[in-house]
Enzyme design. Sequence first.
Site, PDB file in Angstrom:
ATOM      1  N   ASN A 130      45.842  42.801  33.894  1.00 18.41           N
ATOM      2  CA  ASN A 130      45.850  44.226  33.562  1.00 18.41           C
ATOM      3  C   ASN A 130      46.710  45.068  34.501  1.00 18.41           C
ATOM      4  O   ASN A 130      47.413  45.975  34.058  1.00 18.41           O
ATOM      5  CB  ASN A 130      44.424  44.773  33.466  1.00 18.41           C
ATOM      6  CG  ASN A 130      43.623  44.580  34.729  1.00 18.41           C
ATOM      7  OD1 ASN A 130      43.966  43.762  35.587  1.00 18.41           O
ATOM      8  ND2 ASN A 130      42.536  45.328  34.861  1.00 18.41           N
ATOM      9  N   GLU A 149      36.733  40.674  43.307  1.00 19.10           N
ATOM     10  CA  GLU A 149      36.656  41.990  42.667  1.00 19.10           C
ATOM     11  C   GLU A 149      36.567  41.707  41.178  1.00 19.10           C
ATOM     12  O   GLU A 149      37.561  41.328  40.554  1.00 19.10           O
ATOM     13  CB  GLU A 149      37.870  42.842  43.029  1.00 19.10           C
ATOM     14  CG  GLU A 149      37.631  44.339  42.817  1.00 19.10           C
ATOM     15  CD  GLU A 149      37.755  44.750  41.369  1.00 19.10           C
ATOM     16  OE1 GLU A 149      36.701  45.031  40.749  1.00 19.10           O
ATOM     17  OE2 GLU A 149      38.871  44.773  40.837  1.00 19.10           O
ATOM     18  N   LEU A 150      35.394  41.883  40.602  1.00 21.53           N
ATOM     19  CA  LEU A 150      35.102  41.326  39.282  1.00 21.53           C
ATOM     20  C   LEU A 150      34.851  42.429  38.250  1.00 21.53           C
ATOM     21  O   LEU A 150      35.468  43.477  38.305  1.00 21.53           O
ATOM     22  CB  LEU A 150      33.918  40.361  39.396  1.00 21.53           C
ATOM     23  CG  LEU A 150      34.076  39.276  40.478  1.00 21.53           C
ATOM     24  CD1 LEU A 150      32.817  38.439  40.596  1.00 21.53           C
ATOM     25  CD2 LEU A 150      35.290  38.402  40.190  1.00 21.53           C
ATOM     26  N   GLY A 188      39.205  39.529  38.629  1.00 17.55           N
ATOM     27  CA  GLY A 188      39.048  38.961  37.297  1.00 17.55           C
ATOM     28  C   GLY A 188      37.640  39.182  36.774  1.00 17.55           C
ATOM     29  O   GLY A 188      36.897  40.038  37.264  1.00 17.55           O
ATOM     30  N   SER A 189      37.272  38.380  35.813  1.00 18.86           N
ATOM     31  CA  SER A 189      35.956  38.525  35.196  1.00 18.86           C
ATOM     32  C   SER A 189      34.861  37.978  36.112  1.00 18.86           C
ATOM     33  O   SER A 189      35.115  37.155  37.002  1.00 18.86           O
ATOM     34  CB  SER A 189      35.920  37.775  33.864  1.00 18.86           C
ATOM     35  OG  SER A 189      35.941  36.376  34.084  1.00 18.86           O
ATOM     36  N   CYS A 214      39.225  47.681  34.980  1.00 19.16           N
ATOM     37  CA  CYS A 214      37.859  47.416  35.436  1.00 19.16           C
ATOM     38  C   CYS A 214      37.158  48.702  35.833  1.00 19.16           C
ATOM     39  O   CYS A 214      35.941  48.824  35.679  1.00 19.16           O
ATOM     40  CB  CYS A 214      37.865  46.411  36.583  1.00 19.16           C
ATOM     41  SG  CYS A 214      38.809  46.938  38.025  1.00 19.16           S
ATOM     42  N   GLU A 235      30.793  44.721  29.399  1.00 18.97           N
ATOM     43  CA  GLU A 235      32.077  45.349  29.724  1.00 18.97           C
ATOM     44  C   GLU A 235      32.999  45.222  28.509  1.00 18.97           C
ATOM     45  O   GLU A 235      33.397  44.121  28.133  1.00 18.97           O
ATOM     46  CB  GLU A 235      32.727  44.688  30.936  1.00 18.97           C
ATOM     47  CG  GLU A 235      34.059  45.321  31.299  1.00 18.97           C
ATOM     48  CD  GLU A 235      34.713  44.687  32.514  1.00 18.97           C
ATOM     49  OE1 GLU A 235      35.523  45.353  33.165  1.00 18.97           O
ATOM     50  OE2 GLU A 235      34.416  43.510  32.804  1.00 18.97           O
TER      51      GLU A 235
END
Length: 469
Positions: A143, A240-241, A218-219, A275, A369
Amino acid sequence: MHTQTSLTALEVVNPATDEVLGTVPDLSVEQVDGIVARARTGQRIVAAMPAHERARLLNDAADRIAGERDQLARLLAAENGKPCAQTEAEVDAAVRIFRGCAGEATRLFGRQIPLDAVPGLERHLAVTVREPLGVVAALVPFNYPVELYAHKAAAAIAAGNAVVVQPPRRCPLTLVRIAEILLEAGVPEEAHQLATGGVAVSQRLAEHPDVAAVSLTGSTAAGREIARRAADTFKKVLLELGGNDAMIVCEDADVDAAAEAVVLGRLARGNGQICCAVKRVYVADAVHDAFVDALTSQAAGLVVGDPIESKTDVGPLISTDAAEAVESAIARLVEDGARLVLGGERDGAYLRPAVLVDVPTTSPALAEEIFGPVAPVARFSDPFEAVDMVNDSPYGLQAAIWTRDVQRAFQLAHRLDVGGVVINGSTALRSENLPFGGTKDTGGAREGYHDTVLELTRQKTLVVMEAFA
């Protein structure tokens, strides 16, 4: 990028046109092992550089990236789908991050610790120094690939590490060019390498015994898998999810400005694939209808189209599969009782920005999400109830509060279980010099050039016996 042969190649496709833009190697586990072996050599080279030299290299790289800003932004828009104005801003952010990390390279301070605080140690001296971790694996999402690459790679080099970067599978080409720019700036080839490919590459980097740290944006599902694989070698893991950011709009809010924050920060930023965008909106009963009117009228004016066109506000999602997943999430919200009042139509990878109202706060789909341009709006009567609704989520990245009452803003912010709170603004805010990250399933790490450079070092304690004898 180090040249390697590979049995297979990955096609990079423009999501707006389905044009094949290029290919990158789909590396094998053995090839990844070779990259890591070279990175160990590169790390020793970078660690031996004085801090001012690492700073010079990063500043030179920043200047060169800035010199190719327009070409890089256009390439990123083609492979990623974001409008050019946004990809230009992303490249600008990466330049600032490189320059910020260059400064941090010269500010890796140690401490002098007074041993005379302990009886019997009065004549001794203790100091700490910061040392690099070793080889850092940077796993970059689709992204914001250039900006998030910069946070990881520039910080790693600033701290004296080597970095192995895995670009996103669907849009790696801009990072391929930036890797070439770093070589041109003089960064040792072994110290900055790309490992292109899919899940097998990520997994190997996470479990490799010679990788000292892995940084993933990411996820949450990907983060859990990476953390599990990294656990056997006790490497540092920075995650960092996912996020499901919420906005609380109180009865004294500026509803037009709050609606604009959702439109610009969620529906028209990154095509909704951020995110930290607002993914849930809780509005006080007293201003609910006025807010929804403002939101729908502003969102209706967004232009959906080719990201290369200057008039475009919202481009395609990263793939048709991604757009179909968002379309399904909208359908689940409607099945749970929400009412779709604007948008939601899909055409290939394009999805018209959607606004839903009367969203049940207990809807399982609201807890998920949704990674696309969707704004679900729910009601509340008591702002402290709204805080409970916000906290009733597995994620805790950021949240926004809209109110003119400063005392209320701080009371609500204090109760929110998130990593950051924006008062009278959008949660789609990430300043590179602030710590960015969240709680719970968001991962717990904080990323920002000061914080990240420190995270990618370790402390060593030196004790000089009888220094003050």
